[in-house]
Design an enzyme around this catalytic site. Structure first.
Site, short mmCIF file in Angstrom:
data_model
loop_
_atom_site.label_atom_id
_atom_site.label_comp_id
_atom_site.label_asym_id
_atom_site.label_seq_id
_atom_site.Cartn_x
_atom_site.Cartn_y
_atom_site.Cartn_z
N ASP A 11 43.65 44.53 44.15
CA ASP A 11 42.57 44.63 43.17
C ASP A 11 42.73 45.87 42.29
O ASP A 11 43.30 46.88 42.72
CB ASP A 11 41.21 44.66 43.91
CG ASP A 11 40.06 44.31 42.98
OD1 ASP A 11 40.30 43.65 41.94
OD2 ASP A 11 38.92 44.68 43.29
N ASN A 59 38.26 33.19 40.98
CA ASN A 59 38.83 33.78 39.76
C ASN A 59 38.96 32.78 38.62
O ASN A 59 39.12 33.15 37.46
CB ASN A 59 40.21 34.40 40.04
CG ASN A 59 40.16 35.67 40.87
OD1 ASN A 59 41.09 35.99 41.60
ND2 ASN A 59 39.07 36.44 40.77
C1 IPE Z 1 42.77 41.51 40.90
O1 IPE Z 1 42.70 42.41 39.82
C2 IPE Z 1 43.80 40.45 40.64
C3 IPE Z 1 43.29 39.17 40.16
C4 IPE Z 1 42.06 38.75 40.20
C5 IPE Z 1 44.29 38.25 39.64
P1 IPE Z 1 41.47 42.36 38.87
O2 IPE Z 1 41.79 41.54 37.68
O3 IPE Z 1 40.26 41.92 39.63
O4 IPE Z 1 41.29 43.86 38.41
P2 IPE Z 1 39.89 44.60 38.22
O5 IPE Z 1 39.18 44.58 39.54
O6 IPE Z 1 39.13 43.87 37.17
O7 IPE Z 1 40.27 45.99 37.80
C1 IPE Z 2 39.78 39.66 44.73
O1 IPE Z 2 39.50 40.48 43.65
C2 IPE Z 2 40.78 38.62 44.31
C3 IPE Z 2 42.13 39.11 44.10
C4 IPE Z 2 42.55 40.33 44.29
C5 IPE Z 2 43.06 38.11 43.68
P1 IPE Z 2 38.25 40.19 42.69
O2 IPE Z 2 38.29 41.23 41.64
O3 IPE Z 2 38.28 38.77 42.22
O4 IPE Z 2 37.02 40.36 43.67
P2 IPE Z 2 35.50 40.76 43.36
O5 IPE Z 2 35.04 39.87 42.22
O6 IPE Z 2 35.51 42.20 42.96
O7 IPE Z 2 34.77 40.54 44.64
MG MG Z 3 38.79 42.89 40.68
#
Ligand code: IPE
Ligand code: IPE
Ligand code: MG
Length: 217
Positions: A11, A59
């Protein structure tokens, strides 16, 4: 005691990109570079399997251009990967674009006889969906004990999950490997995923060795 199987919730890619004046799409490209570093270091340290959370079932609610960017990074990785890991995927591929689903099948096939560490990519994956899917099969077979139930989870061919590491500062699992998490040791880092280094892996593994696992005893 060393870790055989580590789960990474990767994340913080979007926040990292914003902080560096880049697009979120570029954040995912840097996230992939971090994955290569982290996985390589895990293998050097003797880890047998790494599971990474790359795209959750939730997602899909993100903006289309962001989803396209993630799918693009993953498809390119699948088509060009020529390393020694055994790549496998877990999740629901039935609703993914054909080109992406085909690239998943192709990298799994191409690397299935590799001798290196298993890199298991959770994609369009949700822990609840995975448990429900396993439950349906178990129900059809009329078998409801842990040993046989576990064989129907996406992680069935992997060693027991020893650790879960989440980067990006949030202290939650966000639907990642819920069943397998039962006795995993949890680590939460404030660091954003693209900033992960080999040294971070070393200190996580050292931290794991200091933990005492009791399994209720
Ligand atoms: C997690 O990184 C990866 C995916 C969901 C593909 P994020 O895209 O959630 O990154 P932040 O949390 O918005 O910084
Ligand atoms: C979890 O991250 C999913 C991945 C890292 C692929 P998210 O960014 O989607 O999770 P939340 O929304 O902060 O819980
Ligand atoms: Mg995230």
């Amino acid at each position: 005691m060393s870790a055989n199987h580590i789960g990474f919730i990767m994340d913080g890619n979007g926040r990292w990109a914003t902080a560096h004046g880049l697009s979120r799409a570029e954040g995912y490209a840097y996230g992939l570079m971090a994955l290569r570093r982290v996985a390589k270091r895990c293998e050097e340290k003797g880890v047998k399997a790494v599971s990474v959370y790359a795209f959750s079932t939730e997602n899909i609610a993100r903006p289309t251009d962001e989803i396209d960017a993630i799918f693009d990074v993953v498809r390119k990785f699948n088509l060009t990967y020529d390393g020694k890991f055994r790549i496998c995927y877990m999740g629901d591929f039935s609703t993914l674009p054909d080109k992406l689903a085909d690239s998943i099948e192709s990298v799994e096939q191409r690397t299935q006889d590799n001798e290196g560490m298993i890199l298991n990519i959770a994609f369009n994956y949700g822990g609840r969906a995975d448990i429900l899917h396993a439950a349906k099969i178990a129900y059809d077979h009329g078998e409801f004990v842990e040993d046989t139930f576990e064989k129907h989870l996406g992680s069935s061919r992997l060693p027991a999950l020893d650790m879960i590491v989440r980067t990006g500062g949030e202290m939650r699992l966000s639907n990642f490997m819920l069943y397998e998490a039962a006795y995993a040791e949890l680590f939460f880092l404030d660091k954003l995923w693209p900033d992960m280094t080999e040294e971070d892996v070393d200190s996580l593994l050292a931290g794991f060795e200091k933990r005492t696992r009791k399994y209720g005893k």
